[in-house]
Design a protein around this motif. Structure first.
Motif, PDB file in Angstrom:
ATOM      1  N   PRO A 150     -62.822 -56.183 -60.228  1.00 24.20           N
ATOM      2  CA  PRO A 150     -63.050 -57.603 -60.037  1.00 24.20           C
ATOM      3  C   PRO A 150     -64.577 -57.791 -60.186  1.00 24.20           C
ATOM      4  O   PRO A 150     -65.485 -57.180 -59.800  1.00 24.20           O
ATOM      5  N   ASP A 151     -64.651 -59.004 -60.591  1.00 25.36           N
ATOM      6  CA  ASP A 151     -66.355 -59.921 -60.458  1.00 25.36           C
ATOM      7  C   ASP A 151     -66.984 -59.497 -59.079  1.00 25.36           C
ATOM      8  O   ASP A 151     -68.068 -59.474 -59.001  1.00 25.36           O
ATOM      9  N   ALA A 152     -65.953 -59.909 -58.268  1.00 21.17           N
ATOM     10  CA  ALA A 152     -66.429 -59.795 -56.683  1.00 21.17           C
ATOM     11  C   ALA A 152     -65.590 -58.861 -56.003  1.00 21.17           C
ATOM     12  O   ALA A 152     -64.273 -59.270 -55.867  1.00 21.17           O
ATOM     13  N   GLY A 153     -65.942 -58.000 -55.212  1.00 14.57           N
ATOM     14  CA  GLY A 153     -65.076 -57.122 -54.355  1.00 14.57           C
ATOM     15  C   GLY A 153     -65.073 -55.795 -55.037  1.00 14.57           C
ATOM     16  O   GLY A 153     -65.812 -55.234 -55.815  1.00 14.57           O
ATOM     17  N   GLY A 159     -53.170 -64.704 -54.999  1.00 12.16           N
ATOM     18  CA  GLY A 159     -54.003 -63.470 -55.155  1.00 12.16           C
ATOM     19  C   GLY A 159     -54.390 -62.958 -56.541  1.00 12.16           C
ATOM     20  O   GLY A 159     -55.134 -62.116 -56.696  1.00 12.16           O
ATOM     21  N   ALA A 160     -54.675 -64.147 -57.317  1.00 15.86           N
ATOM     22  CA  ALA A 160     -55.332 -64.027 -58.679  1.00 15.86           C
ATOM     23  C   ALA A 160     -56.747 -64.065 -58.320  1.00 15.86           C
ATOM     24  O   ALA A 160     -57.383 -64.781 -57.555  1.00 15.86           O
ATOM     25  N   LEU A 161     -57.521 -63.225 -59.296  1.00 10.93           N
ATOM     26  CA  LEU A 161     -58.967 -63.041 -58.900  1.00 10.93           C
ATOM     27  C   LEU A 161     -59.512 -62.926 -60.578  1.00 10.93           C
ATOM     28  O   LEU A 161     -58.917 -62.418 -61.258  1.00 10.93           O
ATOM     29  N   GLN A 162     -60.764 -63.122 -60.666  1.00 16.25           N
ATOM     30  CA  GLN A 162     -61.420 -62.983 -61.784  1.00 16.25           C
ATOM     31  C   GLN A 162     -61.987 -61.435 -61.955  1.00 16.25           C
ATOM     32  O   GLN A 162     -62.637 -60.972 -60.839  1.00 16.25           O
ATOM     33  N   ALA A 163     -61.160 -61.032 -62.932  1.00 15.57           N
ATOM     34  CA  ALA A 163     -61.634 -59.267 -62.812  1.00 15.57           C
ATOM     35  C   ALA A 163     -61.277 -58.906 -64.480  1.00 15.57           C
ATOM     36  O   ALA A 163     -60.758 -59.888 -65.258  1.00 15.57           O
ATOM     37  N   ASP A 164     -61.575 -57.752 -64.573  1.00 18.64           N
ATOM     38  CA  ASP A 164     -61.232 -57.017 -65.583  1.00 18.64           C
ATOM     39  C   ASP A 164     -60.406 -55.950 -65.249  1.00 18.64           C
ATOM     40  O   ASP A 164     -60.361 -55.248 -64.302  1.00 18.64           O
ATOM     41  N   ALA A 165     -59.316 -55.449 -66.289  1.00 21.28           N
ATOM     42  CA  ALA A 165     -58.452 -54.575 -65.687  1.00 21.28           C
ATOM     43  C   ALA A 165     -58.292 -53.632 -66.903  1.00 21.28           C
ATOM     44  O   ALA A 165     -58.007 -54.120 -68.136  1.00 21.28           O
ATOM     45  N   ALA A 166     -57.646 -52.379 -66.911  1.00 23.60           N
ATOM     46  CA  ALA A 166     -57.250 -51.632 -68.018  1.00 23.60           C
ATOM     47  C   ALA A 166     -55.937 -50.755 -67.562  1.00 23.60           C
ATOM     48  O   ALA A 166     -55.928 -50.437 -66.388  1.00 23.60           O
ATOM     49  N   LEU A 167     -55.429 -50.487 -68.496  1.00 26.17           N
ATOM     50  CA  LEU A 167     -54.007 -49.488 -68.282  1.00 26.17           C
ATOM     51  C   LEU A 167     -54.084 -48.465 -69.695  1.00 26.17           C
ATOM     52  O   LEU A 167     -54.267 -48.966 -70.561  1.00 26.17           O
ATOM     53  N   MET A 205     -41.030 -37.313 -78.766  1.00 20.90           N
ATOM     54  CA  MET A 205     -41.691 -38.365 -79.489  1.00 20.90           C
ATOM     55  C   MET A 205     -42.820 -38.795 -78.346  1.00 20.90           C
ATOM     56  O   MET A 205     -42.591 -39.040 -77.468  1.00 20.90           O
ATOM     57  N   LEU A 206     -44.005 -38.625 -78.904  1.00 18.96           N
ATOM     58  CA  LEU A 206     -45.124 -39.161 -78.208  1.00 18.96           C
ATOM     59  C   LEU A 206     -45.278 -40.656 -77.962  1.00 18.96           C
ATOM     60  O   LEU A 206     -45.018 -41.387 -79.101  1.00 18.96           O
ATOM     61  N   THR A 207     -45.424 -41.142 -76.839  1.00 24.31           N
ATOM     62  CA  THR A 207     -45.719 -42.422 -76.719  1.00 24.31           C
ATOM     63  C   THR A 207     -46.964 -42.812 -75.886  1.00 24.31           C
ATOM     64  O   THR A 207     -47.226 -41.964 -75.044  1.00 24.31           O
ATOM     65  N   VAL A 208     -47.740 -43.939 -76.343  1.00 29.61           N
ATOM     66  CA  VAL A 208     -49.088 -44.216 -75.969  1.00 29.61           C
ATOM     67  C   VAL A 208     -49.091 -45.754 -75.908  1.00 29.61           C
ATOM     68  O   VAL A 208     -48.719 -46.658 -76.633  1.00 29.61           O
ATOM     69  N   GLU A 209     -49.443 -46.452 -74.480  1.00 23.46           N
ATOM     70  CA  GLU A 209     -49.522 -47.805 -74.271  1.00 23.46           C
ATOM     71  C   GLU A 209     -51.075 -47.900 -73.862  1.00 23.46           C
ATOM     72  O   GLU A 209     -51.306 -47.069 -72.575  1.00 23.46           O
ATOM     73  N   ALA A 210     -51.628 -48.662 -74.214  1.00 23.00           N
ATOM     74  CA  ALA A 210     -53.040 -49.020 -73.796  1.00 23.00           C
ATOM     75  C   ALA A 210     -53.260 -50.573 -73.624  1.00 23.00           C
ATOM     76  O   ALA A 210     -52.683 -51.358 -74.410  1.00 23.00           O
ATOM     77  N   ALA A 211     -53.812 -50.829 -72.546  1.00 26.01           N
ATOM     78  CA  ALA A 211     -54.001 -52.557 -72.507  1.00 26.01           C
ATOM     79  C   ALA A 211     -55.430 -52.654 -71.660  1.00 26.01           C
ATOM     80  O   ALA A 211     -55.932 -51.929 -70.946  1.00 26.01           O
ATOM     81  N   TRP A 212     -55.947 -53.972 -72.181  1.00 24.34           N
ATOM     82  CA  TRP A 212     -57.394 -54.328 -71.481  1.00 24.34           C
ATOM     83  C   TRP A 212     -57.108 -55.814 -71.265  1.00 24.34           C
ATOM     84  O   TRP A 212     -56.730 -56.543 -72.128  1.00 24.34           O
ATOM     85  N   TYR A 213     -57.325 -56.257 -69.762  1.00 25.79           N
ATOM     86  CA  TYR A 213     -57.201 -57.585 -69.386  1.00 25.79           C
ATOM     87  C   TYR A 213     -58.194 -58.105 -69.100  1.00 25.79           C
ATOM     88  O   TYR A 213     -58.904 -57.722 -68.142  1.00 25.79           O
ATOM     89  N   ASP A 214     -58.450 -59.388 -69.171  1.00 28.09           N
ATOM     90  CA  ASP A 214     -59.489 -60.051 -68.814  1.00 28.09           C
ATOM     91  C   ASP A 214     -59.097 -61.618 -68.195  1.00 28.09           C
ATOM     92  O   ASP A 214     -58.628 -62.458 -68.579  1.00 28.09           O
ATOM     93  N   TYR A 215     -59.082 -61.403 -66.724  1.00 36.18           N
ATOM     94  CA  TYR A 215     -58.622 -62.365 -65.985  1.00 36.18           C
ATOM     95  C   TYR A 215     -59.564 -63.599 -65.607  1.00 36.18           C
ATOM     96  O   TYR A 215     -60.667 -62.959 -65.048  1.00 36.18           O
ATOM     97  N   ASP A 216     -59.489 -64.555 -66.314  1.00 37.68           N
ATOM     98  CA  ASP A 216     -60.407 -65.675 -66.016  1.00 37.68           C
ATOM     99  C   ASP A 216     -60.025 -66.814 -65.348  1.00 37.68           C
ATOM    100  O   ASP A 216     -59.043 -67.439 -65.816  1.00 37.68           O
ATOM    101  N   THR A 217     -60.392 -67.050 -64.192  1.00 35.32           N
ATOM    102  CA  THR A 217     -59.979 -67.965 -63.299  1.00 35.32           C
ATOM    103  C   THR A 217     -60.667 -69.242 -63.167  1.00 35.32           C
ATOM    104  O   THR A 217     -60.319 -70.232 -62.306  1.00 35.32           O
TER     105      THR A 217
END
Length: 119
Positions: free
Chosen positions: A69-72, A34-42, A1-13
């Motif tokens: 991250p927006d900065a870094g 440790g929270a920071l303003q950023a986009d993330a993907a999985l 059985m094939l499994t796929v997981e995908a996610a996009w996160y927009d961390y807005d502080t």
């Protein structure tokens, strides 16, 4: 059985300044630890083998993660691993090799072994 997981996160502080969790001023700010303003993907792709091997089934997988991250510095991680699924989420063994890289820093490679038991 094939499994796929995908996610996009927009961390807005809301541009609230963050401090390290060990900082004594941590109790005085609303954004701490440790929270920071950023986009993330999985993205994870796995395959649960159809036939049992002993009491369980193998599930090899590959995962890619990125934090932009927006900065870094941007950070990326590749994981290659396998689960030995004995009883769904109730009993599982895991082995995963990870390679993490952050811009301007040496890569960090590691092997993690895990056991999950739920009752």
């Amino acid at each position: 059985m094939l499994t796929v997981e995908a996610a996009w996160y927009d961390y807005d502080t809301d541009d609230v300044a963050d401090v390290a969790p060990a900082d004594p001023l941590c109790s005085r700010v609303s954004n701490c630890g440790g929270a920071l303003q950023a986009d993330a993907a999985l993205l994870t792709v796995g395959y649960l083998m159809p036939h049992a091997f002993g009491p369980g089934r193998f599930q090899p997988y590959v995962r890619f993660q990125r934090l932009d991250p927006d900065a870094g510095a941007r950070a990326e991680q590749w994981d290659v691993g396998a689960n030995y699924v004995i009883s769904g989420h109730k009993a599982r063994l895991t082995a995963v090799y990870s390679s993490a890289k952050s811009e301007g820093a040496p890569s960090l490679d590691r092997l993690v072994l895990g056991l999950q038991l739920l009752y």
